[in-house]
Scaffold this active site. Structure first.
Site, PDB file in Angstrom:
ATOM      1  N   ARG A 234      54.684 -77.145  15.964  1.00 33.34           N
ATOM      2  CA  ARG A 234      55.462 -78.219  15.342  1.00 33.34           C
ATOM      3  C   ARG A 234      56.857 -77.674  15.029  1.00 33.34           C
ATOM      4  O   ARG A 234      56.993 -76.533  14.580  1.00 33.34           O
ATOM      5  CB  ARG A 234      54.793 -78.716  14.042  1.00 33.34           C
ATOM      6  CG  ARG A 234      53.581 -79.617  14.266  1.00 33.34           C
ATOM      7  CD  ARG A 234      53.930 -80.970  14.880  1.00 33.34           C
ATOM      8  NE  ARG A 234      52.771 -81.832  15.085  1.00 33.34           N
ATOM      9  CZ  ARG A 234      52.060 -81.923  16.204  1.00 33.34           C
ATOM     10  NH1 ARG A 234      52.385 -81.198  17.261  1.00 33.34           N
ATOM     11  NH2 ARG A 234      51.026 -82.749  16.279  1.00 33.34           N
ATOM     12  N   ASP A 258      58.799 -76.112  22.541  1.00 34.84           N
ATOM     13  CA  ASP A 258      58.333 -77.400  23.077  1.00 34.84           C
ATOM     14  C   ASP A 258      58.417 -78.465  21.977  1.00 34.84           C
ATOM     15  O   ASP A 258      58.137 -79.630  22.216  1.00 34.84           O
ATOM     16  CB  ASP A 258      56.883 -77.253  23.562  1.00 34.84           C
ATOM     17  CG  ASP A 258      56.356 -78.533  24.219  1.00 34.84           C
ATOM     18  OD1 ASP A 258      57.028 -79.016  25.159  1.00 34.84           O
ATOM     19  OD2 ASP A 258      55.320 -79.049  23.781  1.00 34.84           O
ATOM     20  N   GLU A 263      62.843 -83.719  16.328  1.00 38.80           N
ATOM     21  CA  GLU A 263      62.555 -84.239  17.670  1.00 38.80           C
ATOM     22  C   GLU A 263      62.307 -85.741  17.703  1.00 38.80           C
ATOM     23  O   GLU A 263      62.487 -86.376  18.736  1.00 38.80           O
ATOM     24  CB  GLU A 263      61.348 -83.501  18.277  1.00 38.80           C
ATOM     25  CG  GLU A 263      60.017 -83.799  17.607  1.00 38.80           C
ATOM     26  CD  GLU A 263      58.857 -83.120  18.336  1.00 38.80           C
ATOM     27  OE1 GLU A 263      58.939 -81.909  18.569  1.00 38.80           O
ATOM     28  OE2 GLU A 263      57.871 -83.819  18.648  1.00 38.80           O
ATOM     29  N   HIS A 295      58.175 -81.636  24.095  1.00 41.30           N
ATOM     30  CA  HIS A 295      56.804 -81.903  23.638  1.00 41.30           C
ATOM     31  C   HIS A 295      55.892 -82.306  24.811  1.00 41.30           C
ATOM     32  O   HIS A 295      55.241 -83.360  24.776  1.00 41.30           O
ATOM     33  CB  HIS A 295      56.791 -82.978  22.549  1.00 41.30           C
ATOM     34  CG  HIS A 295      55.696 -82.774  21.546  1.00 41.30           C
ATOM     35  ND1 HIS A 295      55.886 -82.816  20.196  1.00 41.30           N
ATOM     36  CD2 HIS A 295      54.367 -82.498  21.721  1.00 41.30           C
ATOM     37  CE1 HIS A 295      54.741 -82.606  19.570  1.00 41.30           C
ATOM     38  NE2 HIS A 295      53.799 -82.394  20.483  1.00 41.30           N
ATOM     39  N   GLN A 296      55.869 -81.465  25.817  1.00 44.57           N
ATOM     40  CA  GLN A 296      55.052 -81.755  26.994  1.00 44.57           C
ATOM     41  C   GLN A 296      53.895 -80.773  27.153  1.00 44.57           C
ATOM     42  O   GLN A 296      53.186 -80.826  28.150  1.00 44.57           O
ATOM     43  CB  GLN A 296      55.919 -81.744  28.266  1.00 44.57           C
ATOM     44  CG  GLN A 296      56.433 -80.346  28.654  1.00 44.57           C
ATOM     45  CD  GLN A 296      57.108 -80.329  30.005  1.00 44.57           C
ATOM     46  OE1 GLN A 296      58.263 -80.703  30.123  1.00 44.57           O
ATOM     47  NE2 GLN A 296      56.401 -79.889  31.038  1.00 44.57           N
TER      48      GLN A 296
END
Ligand code: NAD
Length: 335
Positions: A234, A258, A263, A295-296
């Site tokens: 996170r 990521d 975000e 965030h993949q």
């Protein structure tokens, strides 16, 4: 049940529809995220289905309660975006997908390490432009390097196993020890000691009040000069300002993320024709030793199938009044 699905992308609809092939539930898809402005859309629904960046704040949950909603169904494991206390107080059930292909996220963390180290993203661009020079593409070998894993739950354990396979020495920090990892030769250290000895630090703990900005100016100061920091957990685990300063000073050698502190305003959206006002992410993107994905890490066929199936099962369980306790988020999980 009649469910309002928020933050829907094409792949969410595809996998949820497949899981709901028998039409057990009425799923209605909204591209918008769930926020105070969009709560009105939930009128007449039994539940909402949301993802990581839907902010289920106190106000939003109170508004949902006003609409007689019974449940919040998360299409993710983390629940830091939900005010659990308010949901419990108002009798709204919160269900999540506690486990879905931990390998998806663990393997993406490894992909970030490999790309940052061997600079494959740069090599790809160079070769496409007819530039076959390998100047400044030098990397390092992972064999024998010390990798620090912060949080050795499902994803951290999978990640540790992969890094053992590379011939790394794996050290770990967690509030609970994982005995099966210890049996594989992973040694637990204090967080400070882990930061001191690791060439690569990878974050796999949840975002909680204790882990908020776990990586900050002081903790970065403990890290080896030139170390690599990876975050697939996170964004708020890292104080972005401190990371930027450390990258400028050269104390942080590489950063692979990521997830990002702010975000929710950026990720999962095509902003390529829009002026991006977030100066921090723009600054991060200027560093040659920073690699950002949006965030993949979870984004594999296996994970999407498991997320959709568990989400549909959670909805059915709510309807039948037979909730799987392992999928329910309770107040004691945040205390
Ligand atoms: P998990 O619950 O199996 O493991 C989390 C581990 O963190 C546990 O062992 C727990 O004891 C430990 N922990 C809790 N508090 C800690 C603290 N203060 N310090 C150190 N360790 C602590 O969860 P998981 O399935 O392994 O997922 C880990 C995190 O990965 C999730 O919370 C989520 O934020 C993130 N995640 C990201 C993606 C993505 O696509 N990027 C996808 C799934 C999950």
């Amino acid at each position: 049940m009649k469910v309002a699905v928020f933050s829907t992308k094409s792949y969410d609809k595809e996998y949820l529809d497949k899981a709901n092939a028998a039409n057990l539930h009425e799923l209605n898809y909204f591209e918008s995220s769930l926020k105070l402005k969009t709560v009105k859309l939930t009128e007449g629904y039994d539940a909402v289905c949301v993802f990581v960046n839907d902010a289920l704040t106190k106000d939003v949950i109170e508004a949902l309660a006003g609409q007689q909603l019974k449940a919040i169904v998360l299409r993710c494991a983390g629940f830091n975006n939900v005010d659990i206390e308010t949901a419990c107080r108002l009798g709204i059930k919160v269900l999540r997908v506690p486990a879905y292909s931990p390998n998806a996220v663990a393997e993406h963390a490894v992909a970030l390490i490999m790309a940052l180290n061997r600079k494959t993203h740069k090599a790809y661009n160079r070769v496409r432009e007819g530039n076959f020079s390998i100047e400044r593409l030098q990397g390092f070998e992972l064999t024998g390097k010390t990798v620090g894993v912060v949080g050795t739950g499902k994803i951290g354990a999978a990640f540790a196993g992969i890094m053992k396979g590379f011939g790394c020495r794996v050290v770990a920090y967690d509030v609970y020890r994982n005995s099966s990892l210890e049996a594989q030769g992973v040694s637990y250290l204090s967080l400070d000691e882990l930061l001191r000895v690791s060439d690569i630090v990878s974050l796999h703990c949840p975002l909680t009040p204790e882990t908020n900005r776990l990586i900050n100016k002081e903790s970065i100061a403990l890290m080896k000069k030139g170390a690599m920091l990876i975050n697939t957990s996170r964004g708020k685990l890292i104080d972005t300002d401190a990371a930027i300063e450390a990258l400028k000073e050269g104390t942080l050698g590489y950063l692979g993320i990521d997830v990002y502190e702010q975000e929710e305003k950026l990720f999962f959206k095509d902003l390529s024709e829009i002026i991006i006002l977030d100066d921090k992410i723009m600054r991060l993107m200027t560093f040659p030793n920073v690699l950002i994905t949006a965030h993949q890490a979870y984004f594999t066929d296996t994970a999407l199938t498991q997320i959709a199936n568990t989400t549909l099962q959670n909805i059915t369980d709510i309807e039948n009044g037979a909730i799987n306790p392992q999928n329910q988020v309770c107040i004691n999980m945040i205390k």
